[in-house]
Design a protein around this motif. Structure first.
Motif, mmCIF file in Angstrom:
data_model
loop_
_atom_site.group_PDB
_atom_site.id
_atom_site.type_symbol
_atom_site.label_atom_id
_atom_site.label_comp_id
_atom_site.label_asym_id
_atom_site.label_seq_id
_atom_site.Cartn_x
_atom_site.Cartn_y
_atom_site.Cartn_z
ATOM 1 N N ALA A 115 69.841 -5.825 -69.539
ATOM 2 C CA ALA A 115 71.149 -5.321 -69.112
ATOM 3 C C ALA A 115 71.248 -5.125 -67.604
ATOM 4 C CB ALA A 115 71.443 -4.003 -69.823
ATOM 5 N N LEU A 116 70.119 -4.839 -66.962
ATOM 6 C CA LEU A 116 70.183 -4.513 -65.531
ATOM 7 C C LEU A 116 70.026 -5.789 -64.714
ATOM 8 C CD1 LEU A 116 67.879 -1.360 -65.678
ATOM 9 C CD2 LEU A 116 70.386 -1.422 -65.688
ATOM 10 N N THR A 117 71.148 -6.296 -64.208
ATOM 11 C CA THR A 117 71.087 -7.591 -63.526
ATOM 12 C C THR A 117 71.381 -7.500 -62.030
ATOM 13 O OG1 THR A 117 73.394 -8.022 -64.105
ATOM 14 C CG2 THR A 117 71.740 -8.867 -65.634
ATOM 15 N N THR A 118 71.960 -6.379 -61.550
ATOM 16 C CA THR A 118 72.256 -6.278 -60.116
ATOM 17 C C THR A 118 71.439 -5.132 -59.497
ATOM 18 O OG1 THR A 118 74.053 -4.660 -60.346
ATOM 19 C CG2 THR A 118 74.665 -6.982 -60.561
ATOM 20 N N ASP A 119 71.339 -5.132 -58.173
ATOM 21 C CA ASP A 119 70.608 -4.050 -57.494
ATOM 22 C C ASP A 119 71.280 -2.706 -57.756
ATOM 23 O OD1 ASP A 119 68.770 -5.785 -56.536
ATOM 24 O OD2 ASP A 119 69.655 -5.941 -54.517
ATOM 25 N N THR A 120 72.628 -2.705 -57.719
ATOM 26 C CA THR A 120 73.352 -1.441 -57.951
ATOM 27 C C THR A 120 73.022 -0.904 -59.340
ATOM 28 O OG1 THR A 120 75.111 -2.321 -56.584
ATOM 29 C CG2 THR A 120 75.641 -0.374 -57.893
ATOM 30 N N GLN A 121 73.012 -1.792 -60.320
ATOM 31 C CA GLN A 121 72.697 -1.335 -61.687
ATOM 32 C C GLN A 121 71.295 -0.747 -61.747
ATOM 33 O OE1 GLN A 121 73.358 -4.916 -63.898
ATOM 34 N NE2 GLN A 121 75.535 -4.505 -64.172
ATOM 35 N N ARG A 122 70.351 -1.402 -61.104
ATOM 36 C CA ARG A 122 68.973 -0.892 -61.142
ATOM 37 C C ARG A 122 68.882 0.458 -60.440
ATOM 38 N NH1 ARG A 122 67.495 -6.502 -61.747
ATOM 39 N NH2 ARG A 122 68.193 -6.969 -59.629
#
Ligand code: GCU
Length: 323
Positions: free
Chosen positions: A305-312
């Protein structure tokens, strides 16, 4: 003389001010008994008092202004000024919201409320839709969601094999339900009762409060405590309306909104207990599940589910805030 008349009659003075003030329509897809309606209605009353009727809120329950997907659009268009929408709806507009829709991201309602109202974590995310005239103000818990079905209890992912289970309109939740072992069917909330009744669906997933207030227990009497995620409902508002509030009124608005989500969290625990009792009285059965089997089925989701830096970053900040 005019002043005397205006001061001498408090009630009519108040209604005159309300008439000249702005009334914000707030779309909600829950009944008037639901904690979200109660907390929002009280919020509106306090806001009118604090702003001497310059700002008022009219809560429209039961999705009378439309399903969540539509009302989110209407808020952006400025046709409806405020709405409660599930995190899954925001995920479809800005994928970074997905983090808070993940299973296993929040350990509890308190953890969730701390994170989603921590400006250091959410400020940027909440203003990310302002180019579409939508400001996110924070939210209410949806509590812990579990699976319920028509044809007997679910104890393991294998028990869900071949069952069509409704999920909210979200890629993430489709994938979640497939990992849990079922065939995922995305659908708007208001259509779920009839779909379960007619056999189009074998079940759905939600919290105990919605299970009862939407009367789903009548057609899906087996509630299996999968507790697979703690969901979030956001309060969204047309950015151009917020922008015209005076500083003083905006401060009152923020304070009363904080009081509203705090009240909601308190009401939630009680409403959940009451819902379980009501569902049981209505013939529903609650059962525990093989928690470890569901947990390990869902564990690989974080990676996916975590695909972008912001999400991480959001995910890490959220986990760091867990006890
Ligand atoms: C909960 C939640 C709603 C959401 C609904 C759903 O009731 O509070 O905002 O729409 O679940 O499953 O669609």
């Amino acid at each position: 003389m005019l002043t005397l008349v205006a001061c001498g009659d408090g009630a009519s003075q108040q209604s005159r001010q309300a008439a000249s003030g702005t009334t914000l329509r707030l779309a909600l897809n829950q009944t008037e008994e639901h904690p979200s309606f109660v907390a929002l209605d009280n919020f509106g009353q306090r806001l009118s008092e604090r702003t001497d009727g310059r700002w008022n809120i009219d809560v429209y329950p039961n999705a009378t202004l439309g399903a969540q997907q539509e009302v989110l659009q209407l808020v952006g268009d400025g046709v409806v000024e405020m709405a409660i929408v599930s995190g899954t709806q925001l995920e479809n507009v800005e994928e970074d919201f997905r983090v808070f829709n993940m299973p296993q991201v929040f350990d509890s309602v308190d953890h969730q409320m701390d994170v989603i109202h921590d400006p250091a974590i959410v400020d940027e995310l909440y203003s990310s839709l302002e180019d579409q005239n939508v400001t996110v103000l924070g939210g209410f818990t949806q509590g812990t969601r579990s699976i319920y079905t028509s044809d007997g209890p679910v104890r393991t992912p294998e028990d869900l094999d071949g069952q069509k289970i409704r999920v909210q309109e979200s890629e993430l939740h489709i994938s979640m339900m497939e990992r849990m072992g079922a065939a995922a069917t995305p659908m708007a909330y208001g259509e779920v009762y009839t779909a379960m009744q007619s056999g189009v669906l074998d079940g759905a997933e939600n919290n105990e409060v919605s299970y009862v207030s939407a009367q789903h227990f009548e057609v899906a009497p087996y509630f299996s405590n999968t507790n697979h995620l703690v969901g979030v409902d956001y309060l969204v508002m047309s950015t151009d309306r917020l922008d015209v509030m005076s500083e003083q009124d905006r401060a009152a608005f923020e304070q009363e909104w904080t009081a509203a989500h705090e009240e909601h969290t308190e009401l939630w625990a009680e409403a959940t207990e009451q819902a379980i009792a009501d569902a049981k009285a209505g013939g529903a059965q609650f059962n525990d599940v093989d928690t470890e089997a569901f947990r390990s089925a869902l564990e690989p989701m974080a990676e996916e589910a975590l695909t972008t830096d912001t999400q991480r970053e959001l995910y890490e900040a959220t986990r760091a805030a867990a006890d």
